[in-house]
Enzyme design. Sequence first.
Site, short mmCIF file in Angstrom:
data_model
loop_
_atom_site.label_atom_id
_atom_site.label_comp_id
_atom_site.label_asym_id
_atom_site.label_seq_id
_atom_site.Cartn_x
_atom_site.Cartn_y
_atom_site.Cartn_z
N CYS A 2 -15.53 61.29 71.59
CA CYS A 2 -14.39 62.16 71.82
C CYS A 2 -14.80 63.62 71.74
O CYS A 2 -15.83 63.97 71.20
CB CYS A 2 -13.30 61.90 70.79
SG CYS A 2 -12.92 60.16 70.51
N ARG A 27 -18.61 63.51 77.53
CA ARG A 27 -18.64 62.66 76.34
C ARG A 27 -17.86 61.37 76.54
O ARG A 27 -17.98 60.44 75.75
CB ARG A 27 -18.10 63.43 75.14
CG ARG A 27 -18.94 64.63 74.76
CD ARG A 27 -18.30 65.45 73.68
NE ARG A 27 -18.33 64.80 72.39
CZ ARG A 27 -19.33 64.89 71.53
NH1 ARG A 27 -20.39 65.59 71.83
NH2 ARG A 27 -19.27 64.28 70.37
N TRP A 74 -11.45 58.90 73.15
CA TRP A 74 -12.03 57.62 73.60
C TRP A 74 -11.53 56.56 72.64
O TRP A 74 -11.82 56.60 71.45
CB TRP A 74 -13.55 57.71 73.59
CG TRP A 74 -14.27 56.61 74.30
CD1 TRP A 74 -14.45 56.46 75.64
CD2 TRP A 74 -14.96 55.51 73.69
NE1 TRP A 74 -15.20 55.34 75.90
CE2 TRP A 74 -15.52 54.73 74.72
CE3 TRP A 74 -15.15 55.09 72.37
CZ2 TRP A 74 -16.27 53.58 74.48
CZ3 TRP A 74 -15.89 53.95 72.14
CH2 TRP A 74 -16.44 53.20 73.18
N ASN A 98 -12.32 63.14 65.51
CA ASN A 98 -13.35 62.25 66.05
C ASN A 98 -13.87 61.37 64.91
O ASN A 98 -14.02 61.85 63.79
CB ASN A 98 -14.53 63.04 66.61
CG ASN A 98 -14.20 63.78 67.88
OD1 ASN A 98 -13.12 63.61 68.46
ND2 ASN A 98 -15.12 64.63 68.33
N GLY A 99 -14.17 60.12 65.21
CA GLY A 99 -14.73 59.23 64.19
C GLY A 99 -13.84 58.03 63.96
O GLY A 99 -12.91 57.75 64.73
N GLU A 482 -35.35 50.83 82.14
CA GLU A 482 -34.59 52.06 82.33
C GLU A 482 -33.99 52.12 83.74
O GLU A 482 -32.85 52.55 83.91
CB GLU A 482 -35.50 53.26 82.07
CG GLU A 482 -34.88 54.61 82.35
CD GLU A 482 -33.68 54.93 81.48
OE1 GLU A 482 -33.00 55.93 81.78
OE2 GLU A 482 -33.41 54.20 80.50
N LYS A 486 -29.99 52.45 84.48
CA LYS A 486 -29.40 53.52 85.28
C LYS A 486 -28.48 52.94 86.35
O LYS A 486 -27.39 53.44 86.58
CB LYS A 486 -30.49 54.36 85.95
CG LYS A 486 -31.18 55.33 85.04
CD LYS A 486 -30.24 56.46 84.62
CE LYS A 486 -30.53 56.96 83.24
NZ LYS A 486 -30.29 56.06 82.13
N GLU A 489 -25.28 51.42 84.76
CA GLU A 489 -24.43 52.44 84.14
C GLU A 489 -23.51 53.12 85.15
O GLU A 489 -22.33 53.32 84.88
CB GLU A 489 -25.30 53.53 83.49
CG GLU A 489 -25.84 53.19 82.12
CD GLU A 489 -26.64 54.35 81.55
OE1 GLU A 489 -26.46 54.65 80.36
OE2 GLU A 489 -27.43 54.96 82.28
N HIS A 505 -40.69 32.74 83.99
CA HIS A 505 -40.05 32.12 82.83
C HIS A 505 -38.54 32.28 82.88
O HIS A 505 -37.89 32.43 81.84
CB HIS A 505 -40.62 32.73 81.55
CG HIS A 505 -42.07 32.45 81.35
ND1 HIS A 505 -42.54 31.32 80.72
CD2 HIS A 505 -43.17 33.15 81.74
CE1 HIS A 505 -43.86 31.34 80.71
NE2 HIS A 505 -44.27 32.44 81.33
N LYS A 604 -21.23 59.97 76.34
CA LYS A 604 -22.55 60.61 76.31
C LYS A 604 -23.19 60.49 74.94
O LYS A 604 -24.37 60.18 74.83
CB LYS A 604 -22.40 62.09 76.68
CG LYS A 604 -23.71 62.85 76.73
CD LYS A 604 -24.60 62.34 77.83
CE LYS A 604 -25.93 63.06 77.89
NZ LYS A 604 -26.84 62.44 78.87
#
Length: 609
Positions: A2, A27, A74, A98-99, A482, A486, A489, A505, A604
Amino acid sequence: MCGIVGYIGRQEATSIIIDGLRRLEYRGYDSAGIATLNGGRIEIRRAEGKLINLEKVLRERPVHGPRGIGHTRWATHGRPSEINAHPHYAGGIVVVHNGIIENYLALREKLRGLGHSFRSETDTEIIAHLIEQHFKETGDFETAVRRGLGEVRGAYAVAILCEREPDKLIAAKSGSPLVVGQGEGEFFVASDIPAMLSHTREMIFLEDGEVVVFTESGMQVTDLAGATVVKTPKTITWSPLMAEKGGYKHFMLKEIYEQPRAIADTVAGRLLEEEGDVYLEDLRLGNAELQSLQKIFIVACGTSWHAGLVGKFLIEKLARMPVEVDIASEFRYRDPIVAPSTLTVLITQSGETADTLAALREARGKGGKTVAVCNVVESSIARESDGVVYTHAGPEIGVASTKAFTTQLVALFLLALRLGRARETLSAEDCRKLSAELLTLPRKVEEALELDAVIEEAAKIFMGASDFLYLGRGNQYPIALEGALKLKEISYIHAEGYPAGEMKHGPIALIDEHLPVVIVAPQNDTFEKVASNMEEVRARAGKVIVVTNGDGDNLREMADIVFTLPSIADELMPVLTSIPLQLLAYHIAVLKGTDVDQPRNLAKSVTVE
């Protein structure tokens, strides 16, 4: 996650707060709100969804005043909705937060017993009621805030206004980031630096358990007991323009193209070419301490964890030390064996990642040494670590990390060189050779970026795929991970990264004519084995996209598409091979019409566990 912005001064607060919240949109959030205090009266406006919805509400029903607090939420407790959006109000007290408040259910029952009633499903509303209750008992805003927060268990960053003491704005933090900005006759508070950069570069970074009281005439920082804390402002060198798009369609594309500059800045001033060594100004561990180390943990989350996997290859090869790489959210719960001879390297772009911060405290609590690889100066993890290797990527706004990742790889390379020289596993001459290679890296990243148009054409071919497989060997396996991350995401296409040798496998069962397989195959010691994996994919009609270096012509019979990069030392090749994968993900996402900079459900900086 947030975002918080607060202001007290002589200007209208609304425009400053909305502008600050816009600069924190990276964020991640699902609702937004603002409260202003004018003439002893608080006015609140809130809206579900993006900031544009709140701005529409404000055009229809504006709010005024030189003091205000704003928030982008958020959802944690309670669904995304206008009623659950911040700010929250109770009895003349208004709060943004926030939290996560861990004991909010017990506090809610206690407050209900004292006659309080609640409108939202959030844990944040508890804070407003707690402060209201203590204000009734004490008649003092500052005392009420300290006592209320003293009852809270969990993480918080808060900004608070009170109708009965309209000349004050109070903010406090514990476990969630909060930064103070000092201007001329005005003060700012925010959850991250970019929100305030257009107004001031003089910042104060609050520690856990600190409370700051602002008035127009000044500010005072105390602990929760009321004892004065002396803080020294830091000057932030980022310019406001660094956080703007600069003509690019998206922040992510801008940040991809900023990588040559960011890498050059991360290297600058750190190579001692005559001595064949590396100077890391904030490492704060001398040769004797580095020689005494027997083991290294690398701990991180997400993209930073992928950088850590590359770091393992670098440190084990150049410094000949055993390295374990842990996901931060798992590290402290497995009771890791940490000794004074253990170094834990924490990798984080923001320096505020909750799980990584908890891992840092676990390692320090067990007596080990700690070093942060971090982009944000004076962030929590940077301050609490024994030493820091700062990356100099500048502000990264896009949620999907690009330049932060490649500068982390460069910082880990520098750390591996320093360890190798201190431990005498790397000669001065070999260090000079690798340093010379490093100095060519920004130019070679620029060459890699010249593939952009070719990659965009490839994206048009594969944008309709529902799944991707990414393969790599050795230090390219983390790049496969990575690349897959990407893509999923920002395009919402399912993608998996695998060691190429593991294909038989399990993943080979997925290969058919509909599956694109991205293979990272630089011309190194494992190239022939990776080429065999290409043949296996082709034999099953899979679509092959190859990222390689040097002469790519010999691969064109095995691959549908080849992206050819310049050559560089194998230790630095992961930086180059990551560039085409960033661009491929970006262009596929743009073609699919997704929100590239703010992908759904992602934030973020993940500042809660």
